[in-house]
Write an enzyme that holds these catalytic residues in place. Structure first.
Site, PDB file in Angstrom:
ATOM      1  N   HIS A 113       9.566  49.564  10.938  1.00 55.99           N
ATOM      2  CA  HIS A 113      10.319  49.449  12.690  1.00 55.99           C
ATOM      3  C   HIS A 113      12.114  49.585  11.431  1.00 55.99           C
ATOM      4  O   HIS A 113      12.384  48.268  11.501  1.00 55.99           O
ATOM      5  CB  HIS A 113      10.146  48.813  13.107  1.00 55.99           C
TER       6      HIS A 113
ATOM      7  N   CYS B 127       7.014  55.418  12.432  1.00 52.64           N
ATOM      8  CA  CYS B 127       5.978  54.957  12.639  1.00 52.64           C
ATOM      9  C   CYS B 127       4.913  56.553  12.919  1.00 52.64           C
ATOM     10  O   CYS B 127       5.170  57.332  12.426  1.00 52.64           O
ATOM     11  CB  CYS B 127       6.386  53.671  14.081  1.00 52.64           C
TER      12      CYS B 127
ATOM     13  N   GLU C  80      14.381  49.240  13.938  1.00 58.70           N
ATOM     14  CA  GLU C  80      15.333  48.893  14.658  1.00 58.70           C
ATOM     15  C   GLU C  80      14.664  46.863  14.591  1.00 58.70           C
ATOM     16  O   GLU C  80      15.250  46.386  15.267  1.00 58.70           O
ATOM     17  CB  GLU C  80      15.291  49.001  15.984  1.00 58.70           C
TER      18      GLU C  80
END
Ligand SMILES: NC(=O)CC[C@H](N)C(=O)O
Length: 429
Positions: free
Chosen positions: A401, A317, A403
């Protein structure tokens, strides 16, 4: 100057409010008529019945002059920020603790928020950095086996303002049409609409270094892995790779996922010199997510430049945007960005679609990048660049993202790809 007043009340939401009588049908009709009338603020001129409850104690004043009356929860006061909408259905606690939201009001498009309260496990950083939370309906009950607190108490303790009973769909449509807007949220009656409007017009998120406020101040080791009960993917590589993670506002789940993939992690502050990083002899460097404008942090771009080619790197990001700039590319501000857990991206190398969690207002312009840089992921909603690789320098990055937290896990394997990149670089050395 004339300030437009937007009535946000919808009668059918009355039953979701605490301690108030449900309005009778006739009263609702009168109320709707009365509220759409600009004639009177106290109802006297219209001669219509008074409501038996207070319908608002907060105002969100947007820079376009619109005023949204709402009920407040959490902290009180006056706060300025950029309003963005998030389309995630769940995961409001992770969103509240994502440091990338510093300086922003997060408006949840899912109308019902707060029903699972908050818990110890879903924190994504040490505190809430966002400007405030804007929701349609605040759940009157809180129920979850992990719940330790209500959302309202949590926000109050963390001094974060929230509003509910506001027409989030109407605000979202405005943001989609006109782009992200600066707003001021206030519970203070002493401040006039005009004053709040001026505040919103005189503040800007562009060009502000928000990373310095959210980054850690000294290096530390991170060891926590994803709870094995919830881990579904990582096998570990057998070998341990040392990753230095630049904290531009890092989410804990990035660190947990790296740890679960077998990495030893040293987290360093945003201004940690590249030379000091190289002294730690890492196998790889991670540039994290983080708030605000990547052009406002030239020191971070410089650090990235100094590390390129010396060690495998992975940008997530903000880290991806800094890498784009360090490679000579340009970043630009998007109209209203991507915020939510349902963004389809195309994995160009594997020719498959992944559903991703996203939170960004800036993007890298792929046309500005030098030859040899590959676009590895494309956002399928608008065709924007969602990932890059530059194999010659062992660089990989994602605009979104992997994650999750909150969000889908389709792209989790990129942590394994980073481990492979470190492994290959080590074998070649
Ligand atoms: N999640 C992030 O790292 C956000 C990056 C950057 N602040 C943006 O809004 O584009």
């Amino acid at each position: 100057m004339e300030v437009a007043v937007t009535n946000t009340w919808k009668s059918n939401f009355a039953s979701t409010l605490t301690n108030i009588p449900k309005p009778k049908k006739a009263a609702v009709r009168i109320f709707t008529v009365r509220c759409s009338s600009p004639v009177s603020s106290d109802g006297a001129a219209t001669g219509l019945a008074e409501r038996p409850w207070k319908t608002s104690d907060a105002r969100l004043v947007l820079e376009d002059g619109s005023i949204w009356r709402a009920k407040s929860f959490g902290a009180t006061g006056t706060q300025v920020g950029e309003v963005v909408f998030n389309t995630s259905l769940t995961g409001y606690q992770e969103i509240l603790t994502d440091p990338s939201y510093a300086g922003q009001f997060v408006l949840m498009t899912n109308p019902h928020i707060g029903n699972t309260g908050v818990n110890f496990d879903d924190e994504e950083s040490r505190q809430c950095f966002l400007a405030g939370l804007v929701i349609r309906s605040l759940s009157i009950s809180t129920s979850n086996w992990r719940c330790t607190k209500t959302l309202g108490d949590y926000l109050a303790e963390r001094n974060i303002m929230g509003i509910y009973d506001v027409d989030t769909r109407a605000i979202t449509r405005r943001l989609r049409q006109d782009g992200s807007l600066i707003g001021v949220l206030s519970t203070e009656d002493s401040k006039t609409d005009e004053e709040l409007l001026q505040m919103s017009k005189s503040w800007d998120i562009v060009g502000v270094d928000l990373i310095s406020d959210v980054s850690c101040t000294s290096p530390y080791e991170w060891v926590d892995q994803t709870n094995p009960e919830w881990d579904f993917n990582s096998e570990g590589s057998g070998e341990v790779y040392h990753v230095v993670a630049y904290d531009f506002g890092i989410k804990h789940n990035i660190l947990r996922r790296l740890a679960s993939y077998g990495c030893k992690i040293t987290v360093v502050p945003s201004k940690w010199p590249a030379l000091e990083t190289l002294k730690l002899k890492p196998d790889g460097v991670l540039f994290s997510n983080g708030p605000g404008d990547p052009s406002a942090v030239p020191y971070a771009v410089q650090t990235v430049k100094e590390l390129l080619g010396k060690v495998p790197v992975f940008g997530i990001c903000m880290g991806h945007q800094l890498l784009g700039q360090a490679l000579g590319g340009k970043t630009f501000k998007m109209k209203f960005g991507h915020h939510g857990g349902n963004h389809p991206v195309r994995n160009v190398r594997q020719n498959r679609v992944e559903i991703s969690a996203q939170n960004h207002n800036y993007a890298v312009d792929p046309a500005s990048l030098p030859e040899g840089v590959e676009v590895t992921y494309i956002n399928l909603n608008d065709g924007s660049c969602a990932g890059l690789a530059y194999p010659a320098l062992n660089i990989m990055s994602l605009q979104y993202h992997p994650e999750a937290s909150p969000g889908p896990h389709d792209s989790d394997m990129v942590f394994g790809e980073f481990v492979d990149l470190m492994k290959q670089a080590k074998q070649k050395a």
